[in-house]
Design a protein around this motif. Structure first.
Motif, mmCIF file in Angstrom:
data_model
loop_
_atom_site.group_PDB
_atom_site.id
_atom_site.type_symbol
_atom_site.label_atom_id
_atom_site.label_comp_id
_atom_site.label_asym_id
_atom_site.label_seq_id
_atom_site.Cartn_x
_atom_site.Cartn_y
_atom_site.Cartn_z
ATOM 1 N N PRO A 121 0.827 -1.220 0.000
ATOM 2 C CA PRO A 121 0.000 0.000 0.000
ATOM 3 C C PRO A 121 0.855 1.262 0.000
ATOM 4 O O PRO A 121 2.014 1.243 0.402
ATOM 5 C CB PRO A 121 -0.795 -0.111 1.306
ATOM 6 C CG PRO A 121 -0.132 -1.159 2.115
ATOM 7 C CD PRO A 121 0.733 -1.982 1.230
ATOM 8 N N ILE A 122 0.233 2.342 -0.483
ATOM 9 C CA ILE A 122 0.917 3.641 -0.465
ATOM 10 C C ILE A 122 0.976 4.112 0.990
ATOM 11 O O ILE A 122 -0.030 4.038 1.710
ATOM 12 C CB ILE A 122 0.136 4.688 -1.293
ATOM 13 C CG1 ILE A 122 -0.037 4.204 -2.727
ATOM 14 C CG2 ILE A 122 0.842 6.029 -1.276
ATOM 15 C CD1 ILE A 122 -0.826 5.174 -3.592
ATOM 16 N N LYS A 123 2.149 4.585 1.395
ATOM 17 C CA LYS A 123 2.282 5.094 2.776
ATOM 18 C C LYS A 123 1.646 6.484 2.842
ATOM 19 O O LYS A 123 1.988 7.365 2.064
ATOM 20 C CB LYS A 123 3.757 5.161 3.181
ATOM 21 C CG LYS A 123 4.326 3.783 3.455
ATOM 22 C CD LYS A 123 5.799 3.808 3.734
ATOM 23 C CE LYS A 123 6.308 2.367 3.804
ATOM 24 N NZ LYS A 123 7.735 2.263 3.705
ATOM 25 N N ILE A 124 0.745 6.626 3.798
ATOM 26 C CA ILE A 124 0.058 7.922 3.960
ATOM 27 C C ILE A 124 0.896 8.789 4.888
ATOM 28 O O ILE A 124 1.157 8.408 6.029
ATOM 29 C CB ILE A 124 -1.356 7.722 4.554
ATOM 30 C CG1 ILE A 124 -2.156 6.705 3.736
ATOM 31 C CG2 ILE A 124 -2.078 9.051 4.682
ATOM 32 C CD1 ILE A 124 -2.552 7.154 2.365
ATOM 33 N N ASP A 125 1.303 9.961 4.384
ATOM 34 C CA ASP A 125 2.098 10.891 5.202
ATOM 35 C C ASP A 125 1.141 11.922 5.801
ATOM 36 O O ASP A 125 0.578 12.730 5.054
ATOM 37 C CB ASP A 125 3.155 11.560 4.303
ATOM 38 C CG ASP A 125 4.022 12.540 5.072
ATOM 39 O OD1 ASP A 125 4.900 13.163 4.439
ATOM 40 O OD2 ASP A 125 3.816 12.704 6.300
ATOM 41 N N PRO A 126 0.938 11.919 7.114
ATOM 42 C CA PRO A 126 -0.020 12.847 7.730
ATOM 43 C C PRO A 126 0.342 14.320 7.489
ATOM 44 O O PRO A 126 -0.522 15.184 7.480
ATOM 45 C CB PRO A 126 0.052 12.528 9.227
ATOM 46 C CG PRO A 126 0.810 11.265 9.339
ATOM 47 C CD PRO A 126 1.621 11.087 8.095
ATOM 48 N N LYS A 127 1.630 14.570 7.214
ATOM 49 C CA LYS A 127 2.052 15.961 7.004
ATOM 50 C C LYS A 127 1.684 16.448 5.598
ATOM 51 O O LYS A 127 1.466 17.623 5.366
ATOM 52 C CB LYS A 127 3.565 16.080 7.185
ATOM 53 C CG LYS A 127 4.042 15.842 8.603
ATOM 54 C CD LYS A 127 5.561 15.879 8.677
ATOM 55 C CE LYS A 127 6.052 15.320 9.993
ATOM 56 N NZ LYS A 127 7.514 15.147 10.034
ATOM 57 N N ASN A 128 1.614 15.532 4.675
ATOM 58 C CA ASN A 128 1.327 15.889 3.281
ATOM 59 C C ASN A 128 -0.117 15.535 2.973
ATOM 60 O O ASN A 128 -0.411 14.463 2.467
ATOM 61 C CB ASN A 128 2.295 15.128 2.357
ATOM 62 C CG ASN A 128 2.055 15.470 0.893
ATOM 63 O OD1 ASN A 128 1.389 16.457 0.581
ATOM 64 N ND2 ASN A 128 2.574 14.662 0.004
ATOM 65 N N VAL A 129 -1.044 16.443 3.295
ATOM 66 C CA VAL A 129 -2.470 16.098 3.239
ATOM 67 C C VAL A 129 -3.084 16.212 1.844
ATOM 68 O O VAL A 129 -4.169 15.707 1.597
ATOM 69 C CB VAL A 129 -3.302 16.967 4.218
ATOM 70 C CG1 VAL A 129 -2.923 16.643 5.640
ATOM 71 C CG2 VAL A 129 -3.111 18.447 3.929
ATOM 72 N N GLU A 130 -2.372 16.868 0.925
ATOM 73 C CA GLU A 130 -2.999 17.219 -0.344
ATOM 74 C C GLU A 130 -3.585 16.037 -1.102
ATOM 75 O O GLU A 130 -4.683 16.098 -1.626
ATOM 76 C CB GLU A 130 -1.981 17.934 -1.235
ATOM 77 C CG GLU A 130 -2.637 18.676 -2.392
ATOM 78 C CD GLU A 130 -1.629 19.407 -3.253
ATOM 79 O OE1 GLU A 130 -0.444 19.503 -2.857
ATOM 80 O OE2 GLU A 130 -2.023 19.878 -4.315
ATOM 81 N N HIS A 131 -2.859 14.927 -1.168
ATOM 82 C CA HIS A 131 -3.344 13.807 -1.979
ATOM 83 C C HIS A 131 -3.724 12.597 -1.129
ATOM 84 O O HIS A 131 -3.945 11.513 -1.662
ATOM 85 C CB HIS A 131 -2.262 13.393 -2.986
ATOM 86 C CG HIS A 131 -1.835 14.510 -3.882
ATOM 87 N ND1 HIS A 131 -2.656 15.037 -4.852
ATOM 88 C CD2 HIS A 131 -0.692 15.210 -3.942
ATOM 89 C CE1 HIS A 131 -2.023 16.023 -5.464
ATOM 90 N NE2 HIS A 131 -0.839 16.150 -4.939
ATOM 91 N N ASN A 132 -3.790 12.771 0.171
ATOM 92 C CA ASN A 132 -4.037 11.618 1.050
ATOM 93 C C ASN A 132 -5.374 10.947 0.810
ATOM 94 O O ASN A 132 -5.491 9.729 0.930
ATOM 95 C CB ASN A 132 -3.896 12.021 2.529
ATOM 96 C CG ASN A 132 -2.436 12.101 2.956
ATOM 97 O OD1 ASN A 132 -1.544 11.690 2.208
ATOM 98 N ND2 ASN A 132 -2.188 12.621 4.138
ATOM 99 N N ASP A 133 -6.393 11.736 0.464
ATOM 100 C CA ASP A 133 -7.709 11.148 0.164
ATOM 101 C C ASP A 133 -7.596 10.177 -0.996
ATOM 102 O O ASP A 133 -8.133 9.064 -0.951
ATOM 103 C CB ASP A 133 -8.727 12.241 -0.189
ATOM 104 C CG ASP A 133 -9.258 12.929 1.062
ATOM 105 O OD1 ASP A 133 -9.924 13.974 0.927
ATOM 106 O OD2 ASP A 133 -9.000 12.412 2.174
#
Lengths: 77, 227
Positions: B33-45
């Motif tokens: 899976p793609i690692k979700i970076d909480p600091k980089n919110v732009e594409h997290n959805d």
């Protein structure tokens, strides 16, 4: 009489100029909106590849760009 | 005695010879899976949607004597938005729908109502290494896929396939083919496709090939302006 005719011609000319400007504004606005989705597609495609740390083949990336563009285009409609 | 031995071999050949003309193979997708970076919110959805999309995602390969079709087994009630999200998720892992017409030896994917023709010349390196997959003895093969990205970066993607000569179709998932047997497992980058269930059919199952304009990969990339 001459004054009335002159005023009428001036009014018509002024109206036509205003309409022409409005059309140009609509065309420029459309172009900007189209570019926004193209730019957004490239940004998202790059973000996906950066998040993974792997690169997509040109074909896979091309297909991805098209689908991302469709998604962006649908949102703004 | 000799006659008995010859008869035994003939019966064996008859028993184990191919008595199917079509197969349907389900491939389970196992992806990192793609690692979700909480600091980089732009594409997290989007990343969360992609990760969620790969929960229980199955791809199906249907093959007969005319060729094959490989595509995701989407839910019947999937709407255009779902299909689009599924396609984005698949492409993030370099997975695409593929069609292969054996008569013309053409492998293609479909995008924007175009049949984009792909290369079928895989330079597989065969190995004697074996393992069992789904009760089939599989042999290992590798392919170094070299390509240049849009940004000019040279990439060398190692593709590993496990194929079984016991199933007489030289096809596999995601357009990979050309090995002396069916590919039951395929792995590259963060993607793994593993066969989970193979059905054999005596009769020829129907495969419909899309009738769109055919373009090469170069022509397709030129059309969309990234070449």
């Amino acid at each position: 009489m001459k004054k009335i005719i002159f005023s009428l011609v001036a009014l018509i000319a002024f109206t036509l100029v205003c309409l022409a400007n409005e059309n140009q504004d609509v065309q420029i606005k459309s172009k900007i909106v189209e570019d926004e989705c193209v730019e957004a597609s490239f940004i998202v495609a790059d973000a996906i590849q950066n998040a993974f740390g792997v690169s997509l083949t040109p074909i896979d990336e091309g297909e991805l760009l098209l689908v991302l563009y469709e998604a962006c285009d649908e949102k703004r409609q | 005695m000799k006659k008995i031995v010859i008869l035994f071999f003939l019966v064996s050949i008859l028993c184990f010879s191919q008595n199917y003309s079509s197969i349907v193979v389900n491939y389970e997708s196992i992806v990192e899976p793609i690692k979700i970076d909480p600091k980089n919110v732009e594409h997290n959805d989007l990343f969360e949607n992609i990760n969620e999309s790969f929960t229980n995602k199955i791809f199906v390969l249907k093959a007969n004597n005319m060729g094959f079709i490989f595509k995701e087994n989407l839910k019947m009630d999937a709407d255009d938005s779902n299909k689009r999200m599924a396609k984005i998720a698949n492409l993030a892992y370099s997975i695409s729908d593929y069609f292969y017409e054996k008569k013309r030896n053409i492998l293609f994917s479909v995008t924007n109502n175009l049949n984009v023709i792909s290369n079928t010349n895989y330079n597989w390196e065969l190995s004697s290494e074996t393992k069992e997959i789904d009760a089939y003895t599989c042999y290992k093969a590798t392919y170094n896929y070299k390509f240049v990205t849009r940004k000019g970066k040279e990439v060398n993607r190692l593709v590993t396939a496990w194929y079984t000569p016991q199933i007489n179709f030289n096809y596999g998932p995601n357009g990979y083919m050309g090995l002396p047997g069916l590919i039951l497992e395929l792995e590259y980058d963060k993607t793994k496709l593993v066969a989970k269930g193979i059905e054999f059919f005596k009769e020829e199952i129907k495969i419909d090939f899309p009738k769109n304009k055919e373009v090469t990969e170069e022509e397709f990339l030129k059309k969309i302006g990234i070449n």
